[in-house]
Motif scaffolding. Structure first.
Motif: not given
Ligand code: DC
Length: 225
Positions: A34-36, A38-41, A101-106, A110-112, A131-134, A181-183, A185-190
């Motif tokens: 569950d990659s999400g 990791m961003y949550r942790a 979490v979505s802010d942190v994941a931008t 952190i992503r690297s 996840g989102r970018d797998i 909000m998460r959708d 941020i997640d779909s508009h980040r750089e």
């Molecule tokens: O899958 P989730 O809802 O637990 O993910 C939490 C947040 O983590 C999601 O809003 C965006 C970020 N995320 C990400 O940027 N890339 C991933 N591969 C997985 C999650």
């Protein structure tokens, strides 16, 4: 012996990615990650330690102190996330974490940090990761990529039910706002925004039962293993 492949499951928040990923992994005898989580942790660690994630020096220093592992829990039959030795599988699902979490994941650093570990986990294949970018960034060469969607009202309802069990004070409005909000941020980040990989199969589960969606995904997977 069957061939081991990598299966990626990306999509919008609360489309049931982890439910499908867990079931697929179980059916195939694969590892589920569950990659999400990791961003949550990482977000939980930042919140607890008052790390300013807009300050790159603070972020880099903090990442050096973070160790993330996954451990299979025989009792729950699930892989659970361990942050610096502490099982945080349940606390990371709180709205407090979901709100940030979505802010942190931008943040690029952190992503690297997360992506490098995710790629390592997939070295031996035989893995289902959601996840989102797998399918786009972590495993662009994955053999099977699934992109999940569902009507937003259905998604809100599903997430509300899940969160309400833990916290009966939660309102449907709060859940809806958080998902939107998460959708956004997640779909508009750089860096690695959420998008469907060109070679991903789109699975809309608005009107599907869990068994039906598993059946569809398994059919694709079985052609490849
Ligand atoms: O899958 P989730 O809802 O637990 O993910 C939490 C947040 O983590 C999601 O809003 C965006 C970020 N995320 C990400 O940027 N890339 C991933 N591969 C997985 C999650």
């Amino acid at each position: 012996m069957s061939k081991k492949i990598i299966i990626t499951i990306d999509g919008w928040s609360s489309t049931g990615k982890s439910t499908l990923a867990k079931q697929l992994a179980k059916e195939l005898g694969y590892v589920y990650i569950d990659s999400g989580a990791m961003y949550r942790a990482i977000t939980l660690y930042f919140l607890r330690n008052h790390i300013d994630w807009t300050d790159v020096n603070e972020v880099n220093a903090a990442l050096k102190d973070i160790v993330i592992e996954f451990q299979f829990n025989e009792k729950s039959q699930q892989s659970e996330i361990i942050l610096n030795g502490e099982n945080v599988e349940y606390v990371i699902r709180d709205l407090v974490v979901a709100e940030k979490v979505s802010d942190v994941a931008t943040i690029k650093e952190i992503r690297s940090f997360a992506v490098a570990q995710q790629q390592k986990m997939g070295e031996k294949k035989g893995i289902v990761m959601d996840g989102r970018d797998i399918g786009t960034t972590v495993f662009p060469d994955a053999e099977l990529k699934i992109f999940m969607t569902a009507d937003s009202a259905v998604r809100v309802e599903r997430r509300f039910k899940e969160l309400y069990e833990k916290n009966p004070n939660i309102t449907i409005e709060e859940v809806k706002n958080n998902l939107e909000m998460r959708d956004y941020i997640d779909s508009h980040r750089e860096v690695s925004p959420l998008r469907k990989a060109e070679d991903a199969i789109e699975l809309d589960n608005t009107h599907l039962t869990m068994e039906e969606q598993l059946g569809i995904a398994l059919k694709f997977a079985k052609k490849l293993v």
